[in-house]
Every structure is written in structure tokens, then in C-alpha cells.
Motif scaffolding. Structure first.
Motif, PDB file in Angstrom:
ATOM      1  N   ARG A  66       0.769  -1.160  -0.226  1.00 20.71           N
ATOM      2  CA  ARG A  66      -0.259   0.056  -0.231  1.00 20.71           C
ATOM      3  C   ARG A  66       1.170   1.561  -0.260  1.00 20.71           C
ATOM      4  O   ARG A  66       0.301   2.162  -0.672  1.00 20.71           O
ATOM      5  CB  ARG A  66      -0.701  -0.026   1.269  1.00 20.71           C
ATOM      6  CG  ARG A  66      -1.751  -1.179   0.975  1.00 20.71           C
ATOM      7  CD  ARG A  66      -3.054  -0.939   2.637  1.00 20.71           C
ATOM      8  NE  ARG A  66      -2.280  -1.490   2.666  1.00 20.71           N
ATOM      9  CZ  ARG A  66      -2.887  -2.740   4.103  1.00 20.71           C
ATOM     10  NH1 ARG A  66      -3.447  -3.506   3.080  1.00 20.71           N
ATOM     11  NH2 ARG A  66      -2.460  -2.743   4.923  1.00 20.71           N
ATOM     12  N   PHE A  67       2.199   1.244   0.688  1.00 15.28           N
ATOM     13  CA  PHE A  67       3.190   1.893   0.957  1.00 15.28           C
ATOM     14  C   PHE A  67       3.357   2.459  -1.028  1.00 15.28           C
ATOM     15  O   PHE A  67       3.342   3.690  -1.155  1.00 15.28           O
ATOM     16  CB  PHE A  67       4.005   2.046   1.659  1.00 15.28           C
ATOM     17  CG  PHE A  67       4.942   3.364   2.081  1.00 15.28           C
ATOM     18  CD1 PHE A  67       4.625   4.065   2.558  1.00 15.28           C
ATOM     19  CD2 PHE A  67       6.464   2.520   1.406  1.00 15.28           C
ATOM     20  CE1 PHE A  67       5.842   5.405   2.897  1.00 15.28           C
ATOM     21  CE2 PHE A  67       7.122   4.101   1.502  1.00 15.28           C
ATOM     22  CZ  PHE A  67       6.640   5.507   2.176  1.00 15.28           C
ATOM     23  N   LEU A  68       3.430   1.608  -1.684  1.00 20.90           N
ATOM     24  CA  LEU A  68       4.836   1.394  -2.743  1.00 20.90           C
ATOM     25  C   LEU A  68       3.676   2.058  -3.718  1.00 20.90           C
ATOM     26  O   LEU A  68       3.958   3.039  -4.106  1.00 20.90           O
ATOM     27  CB  LEU A  68       4.936   0.341  -2.713  1.00 20.90           C
ATOM     28  CG  LEU A  68       6.740  -0.346  -2.277  1.00 20.90           C
ATOM     29  CD1 LEU A  68       6.434  -1.299  -3.043  1.00 20.90           C
ATOM     30  CD2 LEU A  68       7.021   0.359  -2.739  1.00 20.90           C
ATOM     31  N   VAL A  69       1.673   1.371  -3.398  1.00 20.51           N
ATOM     32  CA  VAL A  69       0.784   2.285  -4.682  1.00 20.51           C
ATOM     33  C   VAL A  69       0.857   3.748  -3.748  1.00 20.51           C
ATOM     34  O   VAL A  69       1.124   4.617  -4.960  1.00 20.51           O
ATOM     35  CB  VAL A  69       0.031   1.865  -3.785  1.00 20.51           C
ATOM     36  CG1 VAL A  69      -1.106   2.429  -4.649  1.00 20.51           C
ATOM     37  CG2 VAL A  69       0.055   0.344  -5.031  1.00 20.51           C
ATOM     38  N   TRP A  70       1.091   4.538  -2.537  1.00 21.84           N
ATOM     39  CA  TRP A  70       1.100   5.129  -2.035  1.00 21.84           C
ATOM     40  C   TRP A  70       1.971   6.154  -2.757  1.00 21.84           C
ATOM     41  O   TRP A  70       1.942   7.793  -3.517  1.00 21.84           O
ATOM     42  CB  TRP A  70       1.222   5.830  -0.885  1.00 21.84           C
ATOM     43  CG  TRP A  70       0.838   7.253  -0.419  1.00 21.84           C
ATOM     44  CD1 TRP A  70       0.605   8.402  -0.501  1.00 21.84           C
ATOM     45  CD2 TRP A  70       2.473   7.746   0.097  1.00 21.84           C
ATOM     46  NE1 TRP A  70       0.775   9.576   0.104  1.00 21.84           N
ATOM     47  CE2 TRP A  70       1.781   8.855  -0.234  1.00 21.84           C
ATOM     48  CE3 TRP A  70       3.629   7.378  -0.263  1.00 21.84           C
ATOM     49  CZ2 TRP A  70       2.843   9.876   0.708  1.00 21.84           C
ATOM     50  CZ3 TRP A  70       4.462   8.638   0.450  1.00 21.84           C
ATOM     51  CH2 TRP A  70       4.530   9.711   0.784  1.00 21.84           C
ATOM     52  N   TRP A  71       3.170   5.805  -3.063  1.00 23.86           N
ATOM     53  CA  TRP A  71       4.420   6.488  -3.716  1.00 23.86           C
ATOM     54  C   TRP A  71       3.867   6.427  -4.732  1.00 23.86           C
ATOM     55  O   TRP A  71       4.589   7.013  -5.318  1.00 23.86           O
ATOM     56  CB  TRP A  71       5.624   5.325  -3.300  1.00 23.86           C
ATOM     57  CG  TRP A  71       6.891   5.853  -4.008  1.00 23.86           C
ATOM     58  CD1 TRP A  71       7.703   6.964  -3.357  1.00 23.86           C
ATOM     59  CD2 TRP A  71       7.723   5.183  -4.783  1.00 23.86           C
ATOM     60  NE1 TRP A  71       8.522   7.354  -4.784  1.00 23.86           N
ATOM     61  CE2 TRP A  71       8.401   5.868  -5.492  1.00 23.86           C
ATOM     62  CE3 TRP A  71       6.953   4.229  -5.679  1.00 23.86           C
ATOM     63  CZ2 TRP A  71       9.140   5.665  -6.585  1.00 23.86           C
ATOM     64  CZ3 TRP A  71       7.599   4.042  -6.671  1.00 23.86           C
ATOM     65  CH2 TRP A  71       8.870   4.404  -7.957  1.00 23.86           C
ATOM     66  N   GLY A  72       3.287   5.768  -5.705  1.00 26.48           N
ATOM     67  CA  GLY A  72       3.293   5.694  -7.136  1.00 26.48           C
ATOM     68  C   GLY A  72       2.950   6.504  -7.609  1.00 26.48           C
ATOM     69  O   GLY A  72       2.378   7.511  -8.519  1.00 26.48           O
ATOM     70  N   GLY A 144       4.631  -3.070  -9.791  1.00 30.85           N
ATOM     71  CA  GLY A 144       3.944  -3.934 -10.262  1.00 30.85           C
ATOM     72  C   GLY A 144       3.210  -4.812  -9.422  1.00 30.85           C
ATOM     73  O   GLY A 144       2.072  -5.031  -9.698  1.00 30.85           O
ATOM     74  N   THR A 145       3.965  -5.038  -8.271  1.00 31.69           N
ATOM     75  CA  THR A 145       3.632  -6.359  -7.327  1.00 31.69           C
ATOM     76  C   THR A 145       2.338  -5.113  -6.224  1.00 31.69           C
ATOM     77  O   THR A 145       1.684  -6.602  -6.194  1.00 31.69           O
ATOM     78  CB  THR A 145       4.786  -6.364  -6.598  1.00 31.69           C
ATOM     79  OG1 THR A 145       5.940  -7.048  -7.200  1.00 31.69           O
ATOM     80  CG2 THR A 145       4.429  -7.716  -5.171  1.00 31.69           C
ATOM     81  N   ALA A 146       2.680  -4.322  -6.049  1.00 33.55           N
ATOM     82  CA  ALA A 146       1.394  -3.769  -5.210  1.00 33.55           C
ATOM     83  C   ALA A 146       0.069  -3.584  -6.449  1.00 33.55           C
ATOM     84  O   ALA A 146      -0.543  -4.350  -5.322  1.00 33.55           O
ATOM     85  CB  ALA A 146       1.405  -2.116  -5.210  1.00 33.55           C
ATOM     86  N   ILE A 147       0.471  -3.434  -7.583  1.00 32.72           N
ATOM     87  CA  ILE A 147      -1.274  -3.680  -7.830  1.00 32.72           C
ATOM     88  C   ILE A 147      -1.629  -4.470  -8.283  1.00 32.72           C
ATOM     89  O   ILE A 147      -3.188  -5.104  -8.802  1.00 32.72           O
ATOM     90  CB  ILE A 147      -0.335  -2.367  -9.208  1.00 32.72           C
ATOM     91  CG1 ILE A 147      -0.400  -0.188  -9.139  1.00 32.72           C
ATOM     92  CG2 ILE A 147      -1.608  -3.218 -11.098  1.00 32.72           C
ATOM     93  CD1 ILE A 147       0.143  -0.095 -10.709  1.00 32.72           C
ATOM     94  N   PHE A 148      -0.815  -5.581  -8.932  1.00 29.38           N
ATOM     95  CA  PHE A 148      -1.525  -7.445  -9.115  1.00 29.38           C
ATOM     96  C   PHE A 148      -1.502  -7.461  -8.006  1.00 29.38           C
ATOM     97  O   PHE A 148      -2.340  -8.042  -7.747  1.00 29.38           O
ATOM     98  CB  PHE A 148      -1.097  -7.699 -10.729  1.00 29.38           C
ATOM     99  CG  PHE A 148      -1.334  -6.761 -11.410  1.00 29.38           C
ATOM    100  CD1 PHE A 148      -2.828  -6.539 -12.334  1.00 29.38           C
ATOM    101  CD2 PHE A 148      -0.362  -5.953 -12.268  1.00 29.38           C
ATOM    102  CE1 PHE A 148      -2.628  -5.405 -12.932  1.00 29.38           C
ATOM    103  CE2 PHE A 148      -0.913  -4.817 -13.743  1.00 29.38           C
ATOM    104  CZ  PHE A 148      -2.022  -4.676 -13.649  1.00 29.38           C
ATOM    105  N   ALA A 149       0.024  -8.218  -7.606  1.00 30.04           N
ATOM    106  CA  ALA A 149      -0.159  -9.522  -6.602  1.00 30.04           C
ATOM    107  C   ALA A 149      -1.148  -8.463  -5.141  1.00 30.04           C
ATOM    108  O   ALA A 149      -1.313  -9.855  -4.514  1.00 30.04           O
ATOM    109  CB  ALA A 149       1.234  -9.957  -6.321  1.00 30.04           C
ATOM    110  N   GLY A 150      -0.647  -6.900  -4.678  1.00 34.49           N
ATOM    111  CA  GLY A 150      -1.235  -6.266  -3.741  1.00 34.49           C
ATOM    112  C   GLY A 150      -2.960  -6.832  -3.777  1.00 34.49           C
ATOM    113  O   GLY A 150      -3.910  -7.265  -2.699  1.00 34.49           O
TER     114      GLY A 150
END
Length: 415
Positions: A66-72, A144-150
């Protein structure tokens, strides 16, 4: 005094920004380490899709993703409920010449429940084999992991032959060679999922950007022809891809004044020369035919390759080839371009083609012609203008919509 306050404010902002970037990298580094996984292999088995080696290269909690998605800073929210484990999978596949070779790719397995589907992501153009999904990189592996595997999907992302751990000539925009890499990674991931005792969903969702948009349609066509029950294509979302190589992509790039179009065409000529067994100097000038293979050895960054090529793409091609091309006379290279288009077929699964009218890399006409062809064939196709200001911005605007579309399809399929 005002000037001093302003400078302090700027300095404070820089410190915060740098601290934020450092925090991201610390999180990413802390979650990525390489551990080889023991897997069952059969000595001498070079069957396409056979596992060769698996390494765990990272593990994220849901909060980290979720942090990586926020960063993106994506333009639309994306739900992240799962953590994920990342693996570099090496597997057997078939190179364009027909020889068996070991390729690599990223496989991400969501944590906390059975996967809702499988997403196959096809990455965009890179000339550096170390900047591919299984490297890992913060963008490809992390976001990419965050968007789909997450989101609960098993994520598969092939590095392609010639990139990642493979050292052969990369078959750039070669339809069959690309499809082989993608499909054989799916086969390897399926075998690895059994080893992990993870349920393998048969619903498959395809997405890719730029070169990956092309790769996505190439893989889609091959998968529907294969008709393997393990890989039922439910939805396909190419983003900012090239599809009509002979009639749109090549002529548009050839008349450009952008050095990166020179790079793409040199990459393409080098790839096809290797795949089809024709001398490179039958297409490029003698001097560029001598220098180009070393530029595309997989060990250079794009800017290094670009600075060794001219701004005018026509100048890298030999006069005899250009004369034949300008006079509409066939050559082995233009014939190969036509053979490797990926839009003159009839997809069964629905397709959403994303593009931008302001894309300076890919002609907007390319996806429009592909969409028109699919419509004439009675396919379920939707052409979506993203409104992005440039080529790279297209994926940022498209990817949340793609995830929403996939989610709606998994719900419709009981996923």
C-alpha cells in the motif's frame, strides 16, 4: 529576510523529498534478498516451460505494498489487500531459431488466501538486461507487485529472451519469440504453484506497456491458438503498443528526427538479422552494422545506446535498402515486419486498447487501425484515449482502469 525564509522553505522541502525517496528505497531494499528455492527438476528436461531454477527475491506485507502504491501517485485509487512473495523463475523456452534456451521472469504470489486470477504483465522496451521485472527494480517488481499481486492476483512478468539472465540476442518485436517467452513462463509458474501447493486460477488477464503492448497481443493470439485449459484468456489490455509494424510503425519511426526512434529501429534490425539469419549490413550501413550488435549486448543503458546513434533514423540504413523501400520493392526485412504484425486476427476475449493522442513515441494511428480491424472482425474491442501528455504517462493513467476492469471480470467469473 523574505529571501532567507524562502531558501529555508526550499531546503526543508528538499530534505523531506530526499527523505521520502530514501525511505522508499530502504523499504524496498529491506524486502528484497535472494534465496534459492529447492524445486523438483528432471535432468535433461528442456521442454518449453520446464523449471530450471527458482529464487525468492523479495517479500512484502500488505502495508508495504500500500505504501508503494501511495508512492507511485497513481491518478486513481487501487485497492491493496494482500502481501506478496516475489520469485525469479528460470525456465526453458524456445528462441526464434528453434533452439532451447533458459529465460527468466518474475512470479509474484499473493499472501492471505487463494489467488483470484493470474495476470501476465509484458514490460516495455529496455536495452539493459538488468532493468527487467526479475531484476528486481522498484518500478517493475515493487509497484507492479503492489498493483496486481497486492490485489490478489498471481503476477507473471517475463524478462524475454536476451534480457534478464538470458544472454542471447533479444528478439525485439518478434511475435513468436515473444509469445514463447510469455507462455513458457506461465507454464513454469503453473508448475511452481503446484510445488508451493497454491491454487492456480485458470482465468488469465493480459496487460503490457509499449513493447509490452505488442507482446501482449502476440501472447494473446498464441494463447488462444494453444487452447490450454490452464490459461484461459479472460481480458487483454495493451497500453501504448505498436501493432502494424510494416505500414505504420516502421515508416513513422523512419521519418522521425528523434534519436530514440533510431534506437528502436536499430534494435529491430539487429533482432531480425539474428532471428532470420540475414546479414545486418543488408539493411544497415556497413559502419552501423559493425557497431550496433555491441550496443545491444544487454549491458548498456538507453542513453549510452542513443548517444551512439544519429537523430535521423534514415541515416543508419544503407542506400540500397532505402531505395528498394522507397520504391515499394520487397526486401527480407520489410517482409519480416509484415509477418510480425499482431492485429490481423480475431481475439475471442475482450480487448481494451489504451493510447494517447499526444504520444510522441507511438503513433496514435497504430491502435486506431488495430481497433478498427478487430471491430470489422466482430471482436469485443474498446479503444480508450487516456489523455496522457506523453508516452510514459499513458501507463500511469491506464493501469488503475485496467486493474478495475480485471477486478470486474474476476467477479463476473466467480473469482
Amino acid at each position: 529576510i523574505m529571501k532567507r525564509k524562502f531558501l529555508r522553505l526550499v531546503l526543508a522541502c528538499l530534505i523531506v523529498a530526499c527523505t521520502g525517496v530514501a525511505a522508499i528505497w530502504l523499504v524496498f531494499a529491506a524486502c528484497t534478498r535472494t534465496v534459492e528455492i529447492a524445486i523438483p527438476t528432471i535432468a535433461g528436461d528442456r521442454t518449453p516451460g520446464a523449471l530450471h531454477k527458482v529464487e525468492q527475491i523479495g517479500s512484502y506485507t500488505g502495508s508495504m505494498l500500500r505504501f508503494l502504491v501511495w508512492w507511485g501517485k497513481l491518478p486513481e485509487p487501487i485497492s491493496v489487500r494482500h502481501g506478496a512473495t516475489l520469485y525469479r523463475v528460470q525456465y526453458w523456452t524456445t528462441a526464434p531459431g528453434g533452439s532451447a534456451t533458459i529465460a527468466s521472469g518474475l512470479v509474484c504470489v499473493p499472501k492471505g488466501g487463494p489467488p483470484r486470477g493470474v495476470v501476465s504483465y509484458q514490460h516495455g522496451t529496455t536495452v539493459n538486461r538488468h532493468l527487467t521485472p526479475s531484476a528486481p527494480t522498484l518500478l517493475e517488481s515493487g509497484l507492479g507487485t503492489a498493483i496486481f499481486a497486492g490485489g490478489g492476483y498471481i503476477l507473471c512478468a517475463a524478462d524475454y529472451v536476451g534480457l534478464g539472465t538470458n544472454r542471447e540476442v533479444h528478439p525485439y518485436l518478434h511475435a513468436q519469440g515473444t509469445a514463447n517467452s510469455v507462455i513458457d513462463l506461465l507454464k513454469a509458474a503453473n508448475a511452481f504453484a503446484k510445488h508451493l501447493e497454491v491454487k492456480w486460477p485458470t482465468s488469465l488477464y493480459l496487460v503490457g506497456f509499449s513493447q509490452g503492448g505488442y507482446s501482449t497481443l502476440a501472447a494473446h493470439r498464441a494463447l488462444e491458438s494453444l487452447n490450454d485449459l490452464r490459461f484461459h484468456v479472460v481480458a487483454c489490455a495493451p497500453i501504448a503498443g505498436v501493432y502494424n509494424l510494416a505500414d505504420i510503425t516502421f515508416p513513422v519511426f523512419l521519418e522521425s528526427t528523434d534519436v530514440y526512434h533510431s534506437m528502436y529501429l536499430a534494435y529491430l534490425a539487429n533482432a531480425y538479422s539474428s532471428a532470420y539469419g540475414h546479414p545486418l549490413n543488408s539493411v544497415l550501413t556497413d559502419s552501423y552494422a559493425a557497431s550496433v550488435p555491441a550496443l545491444f549486448d544487454g549491458e548498456h543503458d538507453e542513453w549510452v545506446v542513443a548517444q551512439n546513434l544519429p537523430n535521423q533514423p534514415r541515416t543508419i540504413f544503407r542506400k540500397e535498402f532505402l531505395d528498394a523501400y522507397d520504391n515499394k520493392q520487397p526486401t527480407w526485412f520489410t517482409t519480416a515486419l509484415a509477418e510480425n504484425e499482431v492485429f490481423r486476427w480475431t481475439p475471442k476475449a475482450p480487448v481494451q486498447l489504451y493510447y494517447s493522442e499526444r504520444d510522441s513515441v507511438v503513433s496514435p494511428r497504430d491502435p486506431k487501425v488495430a481497433a478498427s480491424e478487430f471491430e470489422q472482425r466482430g471482436c469485443n474491442v474498446t479503444l480508450i484515449e487516456s489523455g496522457a501528455p506523453d508516452h510514459g504517462g499513458t501507463i500511469l493513467l491506464a493501469i488503475p482502469k485496467v486493474r478495475q476492469w480485471f477486478d470486474s471480470m474476476t467477479e463476473g467469473n466467480g473469482g
